[in-house]
Every structure is written in structure tokens, then in C-alpha cells.
Design a protein around this motif. Structure first.
Motif, PDB file in Angstrom:
ATOM      1  N   THR A  97      16.382  13.440  14.961  1.00  0.00           N
ATOM      2  CA  THR A  97      15.582  14.359  14.427  1.00  0.00           C
ATOM      3  C   THR A  97      15.472  14.338  13.102  1.00  0.00           C
ATOM      4  O   THR A  97      14.590  14.247  12.365  1.00  0.00           O
ATOM      5  CB  THR A  97      15.795  15.821  15.036  1.00  0.00           C
ATOM      6  N   HIS A  98      16.607  14.049  12.519  1.00  0.00           N
ATOM      7  CA  HIS A  98      16.419  13.948  10.729  1.00  0.00           C
ATOM      8  C   HIS A  98      15.900  12.934  10.340  1.00  0.00           C
ATOM      9  O   HIS A  98      15.178  12.725   9.372  1.00  0.00           O
ATOM     10  CB  HIS A  98      17.667  14.139  10.314  1.00  0.00           C
ATOM     11  N   ILE A  99      15.762  11.856  11.283  1.00  0.00           N
ATOM     12  CA  ILE A  99      14.800  10.538  10.847  1.00  0.00           C
ATOM     13  C   ILE A  99      13.461  10.826  11.087  1.00  0.00           C
ATOM     14  O   ILE A  99      12.574  10.261  10.218  1.00  0.00           O
ATOM     15  CB  ILE A  99      15.299   9.469  11.522  1.00  0.00           C
ATOM     16  N   GLY A 100      13.152  11.682  12.134  1.00  0.00           N
ATOM     17  CA  GLY A 100      11.677  12.127  12.383  1.00  0.00           C
ATOM     18  C   GLY A 100      11.403  12.888  11.221  1.00  0.00           C
ATOM     19  O   GLY A 100      10.053  12.872  10.949  1.00  0.00           O
ATOM     20  N   VAL A 101      12.150  13.949  10.586  1.00  0.00           N
ATOM     21  CA  VAL A 101      11.704  14.540   9.697  1.00  0.00           C
ATOM     22  C   VAL A 101      11.501  13.874   8.141  1.00  0.00           C
ATOM     23  O   VAL A 101      10.550  13.747   7.486  1.00  0.00           O
ATOM     24  CB  VAL A 101      12.852  15.543   9.256  1.00  0.00           C
ATOM     25  N   ASP A 102      12.288  12.811   8.116  1.00  0.00           N
ATOM     26  CA  ASP A 102      11.943  11.652   6.936  1.00  0.00           C
ATOM     27  C   ASP A 102      10.612  10.889   7.327  1.00  0.00           C
ATOM     28  O   ASP A 102       9.900  10.544   6.476  1.00  0.00           O
ATOM     29  CB  ASP A 102      13.028  10.513   6.688  1.00  0.00           C
ATOM     30  N   ASP A 103      10.316  10.531   8.611  1.00  0.00           N
ATOM     31  CA  ASP A 103       8.936   9.897   8.932  1.00  0.00           C
ATOM     32  C   ASP A 103       7.924  10.879   8.386  1.00  0.00           C
ATOM     33  O   ASP A 103       7.005  10.482   8.006  1.00  0.00           O
ATOM     34  CB  ASP A 103       9.071   9.778  10.382  1.00  0.00           C
ATOM     35  N   PHE A 104       8.021  12.181   8.711  1.00  0.00           N
ATOM     36  CA  PHE A 104       7.098  13.022   8.188  1.00  0.00           C
ATOM     37  C   PHE A 104       6.834  12.798   6.795  1.00  0.00           C
ATOM     38  O   PHE A 104       5.626  12.887   6.338  1.00  0.00           O
ATOM     39  CB  PHE A 104       7.547  14.458   8.556  1.00  0.00           C
ATOM     40  N   ARG A 105       7.936  12.775   6.143  1.00  0.00           N
ATOM     41  CA  ARG A 105       7.689  12.739   4.512  1.00  0.00           C
ATOM     42  C   ARG A 105       7.094  11.632   4.127  1.00  0.00           C
ATOM     43  O   ARG A 105       6.174  11.189   3.138  1.00  0.00           O
ATOM     44  CB  ARG A 105       9.036  12.742   3.577  1.00  0.00           C
ATOM     45  N   VAL A 106       7.570  10.251   4.995  1.00  0.00           N
ATOM     46  CA  VAL A 106       6.934   8.921   4.672  1.00  0.00           C
ATOM     47  C   VAL A 106       5.387   8.973   4.912  1.00  0.00           C
ATOM     48  O   VAL A 106       4.332   8.754   3.948  1.00  0.00           O
ATOM     49  CB  VAL A 106       7.416   7.867   5.594  1.00  0.00           C
ATOM     50  N   VAL A 107       4.949   9.650   6.172  1.00  0.00           N
ATOM     51  CA  VAL A 107       3.471   9.451   6.210  1.00  0.00           C
ATOM     52  C   VAL A 107       2.605  10.541   5.474  1.00  0.00           C
ATOM     53  O   VAL A 107       1.608  10.173   4.961  1.00  0.00           O
ATOM     54  CB  VAL A 107       3.199   9.876   7.888  1.00  0.00           C
ATOM     55  N   LEU A 108       3.117  11.808   5.008  1.00  0.00           N
ATOM     56  CA  LEU A 108       2.436  12.568   4.243  1.00  0.00           C
ATOM     57  C   LEU A 108       2.461  12.035   3.074  1.00  0.00           C
ATOM     58  O   LEU A 108       1.266  12.126   2.362  1.00  0.00           O
ATOM     59  CB  LEU A 108       3.256  13.869   4.156  1.00  0.00           C
ATOM     60  N   ASP A 109       3.531  11.435   2.444  1.00  0.00           N
ATOM     61  CA  ASP A 109       3.099  10.766   1.145  1.00  0.00           C
ATOM     62  C   ASP A 109       1.934   9.657   1.082  1.00  0.00           C
ATOM     63  O   ASP A 109       1.337   9.538   0.433  1.00  0.00           O
ATOM     64  CB  ASP A 109       4.385  10.118   0.564  1.00  0.00           C
ATOM     65  N   ASN A 110       2.134   8.792   2.090  1.00  0.00           N
ATOM     66  CA  ASN A 110       1.091   7.723   2.080  1.00  0.00           C
ATOM     67  C   ASN A 110      -0.129   8.229   2.457  1.00  0.00           C
ATOM     68  O   ASN A 110      -1.394   7.775   2.095  1.00  0.00           O
ATOM     69  CB  ASN A 110       1.669   6.978   3.393  1.00  0.00           C
ATOM     70  N   LEU A 111      -0.431   9.327   3.175  1.00  0.00           N
ATOM     71  CA  LEU A 111      -1.783   9.916   3.678  1.00  0.00           C
ATOM     72  C   LEU A 111      -2.450  10.570   2.181  1.00  0.00           C
ATOM     73  O   LEU A 111      -3.657  10.554   2.019  1.00  0.00           O
ATOM     74  CB  LEU A 111      -1.798  11.109   4.310  1.00  0.00           C
ATOM     75  N   SER A 112      -1.375  10.944   1.066  1.00  0.00           N
ATOM     76  CA  SER A 112      -1.808  11.293  -0.076  1.00  0.00           C
ATOM     77  C   SER A 112      -1.999  10.143  -1.170  1.00  0.00           C
ATOM     78  O   SER A 112      -1.912  10.465  -2.410  1.00  0.00           O
ATOM     79  CB  SER A 112      -0.958  12.131  -0.839  1.00  0.00           C
ATOM     80  N   GLY A 113      -1.903   8.908  -0.866  1.00  0.00           N
ATOM     81  CA  GLY A 113      -2.237   7.984  -1.624  1.00  0.00           C
ATOM     82  C   GLY A 113      -0.854   7.255  -2.149  1.00  0.00           C
ATOM     83  O   GLY A 113      -0.907   6.328  -3.032  1.00  0.00           O
ATOM     84  N   GLY A 114       0.268   7.588  -1.649  1.00  0.00           N
ATOM     85  CA  GLY A 114       1.501   7.142  -2.136  1.00  0.00           C
ATOM     86  C   GLY A 114       1.742   5.868  -1.401  1.00  0.00           C
ATOM     87  O   GLY A 114       1.098   5.220  -0.656  1.00  0.00           O
ATOM     88  N   HIS A 115       2.849   5.331  -1.920  1.00  0.00           N
ATOM     89  CA  HIS A 115       3.551   4.067  -1.011  1.00  0.00           C
ATOM     90  C   HIS A 115       5.024   4.483  -0.759  1.00  0.00           C
ATOM     91  O   HIS A 115       5.769   3.901  -1.383  1.00  0.00           O
ATOM     92  CB  HIS A 115       3.324   2.930  -1.781  1.00  0.00           C
ATOM     93  N   ARG A 116       5.583   5.212   0.160  1.00  0.00           N
ATOM     94  CA  ARG A 116       6.481   5.467   0.729  1.00  0.00           C
ATOM     95  C   ARG A 116       6.986   4.651   1.956  1.00  0.00           C
ATOM     96  O   ARG A 116       6.158   4.427   2.733  1.00  0.00           O
ATOM     97  CB  ARG A 116       6.694   7.130   0.963  1.00  0.00           C
ATOM     98  N   VAL A 117       8.161   4.237   1.984  1.00  0.00           N
ATOM     99  CA  VAL A 117       8.501   3.045   3.246  1.00  0.00           C
ATOM    100  C   VAL A 117       9.916   3.603   3.647  1.00  0.00           C
ATOM    101  O   VAL A 117      10.741   4.472   3.225  1.00  0.00           O
ATOM    102  CB  VAL A 117       8.629   1.719   2.561  1.00  0.00           C
ATOM    103  N   THR A 118      10.099   3.356   4.966  1.00  0.00           N
ATOM    104  CA  THR A 118      11.243   3.561   5.802  1.00  0.00           C
ATOM    105  C   THR A 118      12.398   2.589   5.460  1.00  0.00           C
ATOM    106  O   THR A 118      13.468   3.009   5.915  1.00  0.00           O
ATOM    107  CB  THR A 118      11.075   3.415   7.298  1.00  0.00           C
ATOM    108  N   THR A 119      12.130   1.384   4.956  1.00  0.00           N
ATOM    109  CA  THR A 119      12.991   0.493   4.610  1.00  0.00           C
ATOM    110  C   THR A 119      14.330   0.910   3.657  1.00  0.00           C
ATOM    111  O   THR A 119      13.657   1.593   2.681  1.00  0.00           O
ATOM    112  CB  THR A 119      12.565  -0.934   4.227  1.00  0.00           C
TER     113      THR A 119
END
Length: 459
Positions: free
Chosen positions: A318-340
Motif C-alpha cells: 500500500t505504501h508503494i501505491g501511495v507513492d504511485d499517487f504522488r508520481v501521477v499527481l506530479d506528472n499530471l501537473s507538468g512535472g517529471h516524477r518517476v518510480t525508478t
């Protein structure tokens, strides 16, 4: 196809990343719909993380009753009431559902209860639980369908109607002899819990050790714990076929002979919930294991369609899912956040706990990474003696030519909390010497980090 209802964002599934995205984006004024077929909030608060830890804590309390004399308490006659254990868990779940529903109302995100499937790009048709259908289209679509317990094709296994963690967490009676098929996280946690409630328990693992990817000292310590608690552990045992019916009588056939019990719990891994939801009509591809193909930004093969959590092949936490949320939220806002390159800490909630972040010794050797090893038995941490919880150890891997912490493992009481301290140091690039030389409150578990890191071999 009926004319679809238009949304800024449509989320298929209401697990941790999906619901957090929906609440956040709706609070920002976007029109958001979340489609959930059954569990409001996803698996974690309903049938997985939180319910399991609730039941495990009841088992911990039962173990204290069994150890009463050790603490100077005469307990007298007592018994475990599994219906009451289940009801405590259900009460917690009900409260969490109410909390989730309030978050939907307050954020403005719309919760649509029903089974969704893609019928066109970015378009989902929902067979509503209350009857009828709706068709929703999103400018942005997020797939968060999660995963489910896997039941493999061993002859007779499906026909035996085995328990998964879902049913095991909702039993109102105590199995006489529970066979747990699988020696991973779920299997080990529930094996110990049911043993403490009073069941006879046998763990059957096909690999040479339980949680076989961990270091040998870890697997040996947990196997010793289970032996001490009266749990039978059969490793290197592949099951050829299954006979009988779980809840009545079940028999597992293996090369070493038959294993018989009254109940069978399958805990042999998970499979993503990506079948039957029309991904091909959305232009969304999956890999050979059924996970949605997603890049390091969690974009799928379809434009403006993202995938998060278990179904995207992210580590099943679940804690990785929470980080996935942060990754997508930033990218939808024009950022470049990755999971690697992100840290993936974990905690096995046996009693005592096992927690690890960063490299294990096995991983360091496989990658050719040099390290210095520090390791102390947990009874060196004086707090454990006040608790009568001295089982376990702490160990850290420090880089060969410097002071960077490469990995940390704790097997012992409050292991997950101790790990978080080290993890934060690793994230900040803080040298191990800073923790070693810190003034930490006495007597606490965290104090043990000073003793551990004082034993790091000199360069």
C-alpha cells in the motif's frame, strides 16, 4: 453505446493511489468519478492490510494471556472467541468505510458503485450494483484495479474451496488444523495468528526456506520462532494434488507424503485484476503476467491513461501505491516524477516483526557491492529486557569505502518503527556516524541503533 457522461478524470478502482488522486483532484475543482465494484477504499482497509493487523493484534493479546504467569498475572480459565475477534475487525472496517465515504463527500469526487469495463478509449461502461448502466468518459483515466489472491492450477486445489486471506480474516470459528500453502508475508502472518488463537498449524512452502529471498539468518530466525511456537514448517515441499474440502477435511499430496488438516489457506502470491475489463478496447497493453504496461512515469500505452498500484506491476505494498499517487499527481501537473530508484521498505507483521529497507546481504553480493556488516542480537537493546521481548537482531550494511548506509534489517519488537529512522537517514544521505553518535532516549528500542552502528568495522 449511449452518449458518455464527461469527466475531467475517471478512476477505475478505489485503492490507495486511486482514491488519493480522486480526492486531491476533486478538491482542486476537477470533475472526478471513481468506479468501485465492491470495497470502498480498496482492499487495504477492507480485506487486507488493516484487517489483518487488527486480527494479528488480537492474537498478540491471546499470547499475553498464555504468558500471563511470566508477567505475574494469574489469568485463570480463558478462551478465544473467534466471533468476537471477527466482530472487532468488522467494527474497525465499518468505521474506515464511513471515513472514506466522508472523504468522497467533502472532496466532491463522485463514487460510482459497480463493475467497470472499457468500451472505447478513455470510456468506461459501468454495470451499476443498484441496477442499470452508466457510461463515463474521462479526459484523463487512471487504472487502479489492484490484485487478488492467486490460486494456481494444482489438481484439486480450486475444487477444495480453500480460504484466501479474505475468508481467513472473517472466520467465526477456530480451525482445528490449518494448513497454510505458501511461506510468504500473508501466509506467515496468518499462520502465527491462528496458532496463537489455538489452531494446530502447518506451513507448506515449495522453496527451500520461507521468505526465501531474504538472507539465511532472517529465514532461520523466523523458522526458529515458528518451531518455538509449535508451528510445523515444511520447506522444499511441492504439492502435486489436493483432495477434500477446506472446512471439513483436506489432504495435500507431496513427494514427502500426505499432509492432512481441516482447513486450507492459500497464500501463494497474487495476480493483477486486469482481465475482463476491456483493456484492449482502450488501447492499453498488458505484460506476460497480466500487469498493465506502464513506464517509469506510470503512463500506459494509451494516451492520457495512467496505471497505479498492484495492477501496474508496482511492488505489492500500500505504501508503494501511495507513492504511485504522488508520481501521477506530479506528472499530471507538468512535472517529471518517476518510480525508478525509489526505496521499497517492507515490514512482515509476525511477532516479532521483520523489517528491511535497502540492500540485504544477498542482494549486495549479487550486485557486487562491497559492504561492512554490523550486527547485534536484540537482547543488547536494554528496552527488550523490560518487555521480555529479547528475540531477534539488528543489522546494517555500510558502504565499504565510506559512511553511507546501504541497507538495514531488523527482526524484533517494533522493527518497523526502528527501520523508519534508518530509512530517513538513508533518504537524507546522512552518514551512519550521525545516528551512532546521536543522543537517543533511554530506554527505547531506537537506542539500539547506537550500539549497532558502534560495531561497524573500521575501513
Amino acid at each position: 453505446m449511449s452518449h458518455p457522461e464527461e469527466y475531467d478524470v475517471v478512476v477505475l478502482g478505489s485503492g490507495a493511489p486511486g482514491k488519493l488522486l480522486s480526492w486531491t483532484l476533486a478538491s482542486q475543482g476537477k470533475r472526478v468519478a471513481v468506479i468501485e465494484r465492491r470495497y470502498v477504499g480498496g482492499a487495504c482497509p477492507n480485506i487486507a492490510c488493516l484487517p489483518s493487523k487488527n486480527v494479528i493484534h488480537s492474537a498478540k493479546v491471546a499470547s499475553y494471556f498464555r504468558r500471563g504467569a511470566e508477567f505475574g498475572i494469574a489469568t485463570g480459565d480463558w478462551k478465544v472467541d473467534m466471533a468476537a475477534v471477527r466482530d472487532r475487525k468488522r467494527k474497525m472496517v465499518d468505521g474506515l468505510v464511513v471515513l472514506h465515504q466522508a472523504n468522497y463527500r467533502e472532496s466532491g469526487a463522485e463514487l460510482v458503485m459497480g463493475h467497470g469495463r472499457f468500451v472505447a478509449p478513455k470510456t468506461v461502461e459501468v454495470a451499476l450494483n443498484a441496477g442499470g448502466t452508466r457510461t463515463l468518459r474521462g479526459e484523463t483515466v487512471v487504472i487502479d484495479t489492484g490484485s487478488r489472491a492467486r490460486i494456481d492450477d494444482t489438481p484439486g486445489l480450486s475444487e477444495s474451496r480453500p480460504l484466501t486471506h479474505v475468508e481467513a480474516l472473517d472466520l467465526d470459528h477456530l480451525p482445528e488444523h490449518l494448513i497454510v500453502l505458501g511461506g510468504g508475508y500473508v501466509g506467515l502472518e496468518l499462520a502465527q495468528a491462528y496458532r496463537r488463537f489455538g489452531s494446530r498449524v502447518t506451513v507448506v512452502e515449495r522453496n527451500g526456506s520461507i521468505i526465501h529471498r531474504e538472507d539465511p539468518d532472517v529465514t532461520e530466525a523466523i523458522e526458529r520462532l515458528f518451531r518455538d511456537e509449535g508451528i510445523e514448517v515444511l520447506t522444499g515441499t511441492a504439492v502435486d494434488r489436493v483432495e477434500g474440502r477446506s472446512g471439513q477435511s483436506v489432504r495435500l499430496h507431496a513427494a514427502r507424503g500426505a499432509i492432512e488438516g481441516t482447513h486450507l489457506l492459500v497464500a501463494g502470491g497474487r495476480t493483477p485484476n486486469t482481465d475482463g475489463i476491456g483493456l484492449e478496447k482502450a488501447g492499453v497493453e498488458t505484460d506476460e503476467r497480466g500487469h498493465v504496461k506502464a513506464n517509469e512515469r506510470l503512463q500506459t500505452t494509451a494516451e492520457d491513461v495512467w496505471a497505479v498500484g498492484d495492477c501496474a506491476g508496482s511492488p505489492y505494498f500500500t505504501h508503494i501505491g501511495v507513492d504511485d499517487f504522488r508520481v501521477v499527481l506530479d506528472n499530471l501537473s507538468g512535472g517529471h516524477r518517476v518510480t525508478t530508484g525509489r526505496q521499497v521498505p517492507f515490514c512482515l507483521f509476525t511477532d516479532p516483526e521483520l523489517a528491511r529497507v535497502g540492500l540485504s546481504e544477498r542482494e549486495a553480493r549479487e550486485r557486487g557491492v562491497g559492504y561492512r556488516l554490523a550486527k547485534i542480537p536484540l537482547d543488547h537493546v536494554l528496552r527488550t529486557r523490560t518487555l521480555s521481548e529479547t528475540r531477534g537482531f539488528l543489522k546494517a550494511l555500510i558502504e565499504q569505502g565510506g559512511d553511507r548506509i546501504l541497507g538495514f534489517t531488523a527482526f524484533g519488537v517494533e522493527a518497523g518503527e526502528i527501520m523508519a529512522i534508518v530509512q530517513i537517514a538513508m533518504l537524507g544521505g546522512i552518514p551512519y556516524t550521525a545516528i551512532r553518535d546521536a543522543v537517543i532516549t533511554h530506554p527505547t528500542m531506537a537506542e539500539g541503533l547506537g550500539d549497532l552502528l558502534s560495531s561497524v568495522p573500521r575501513v
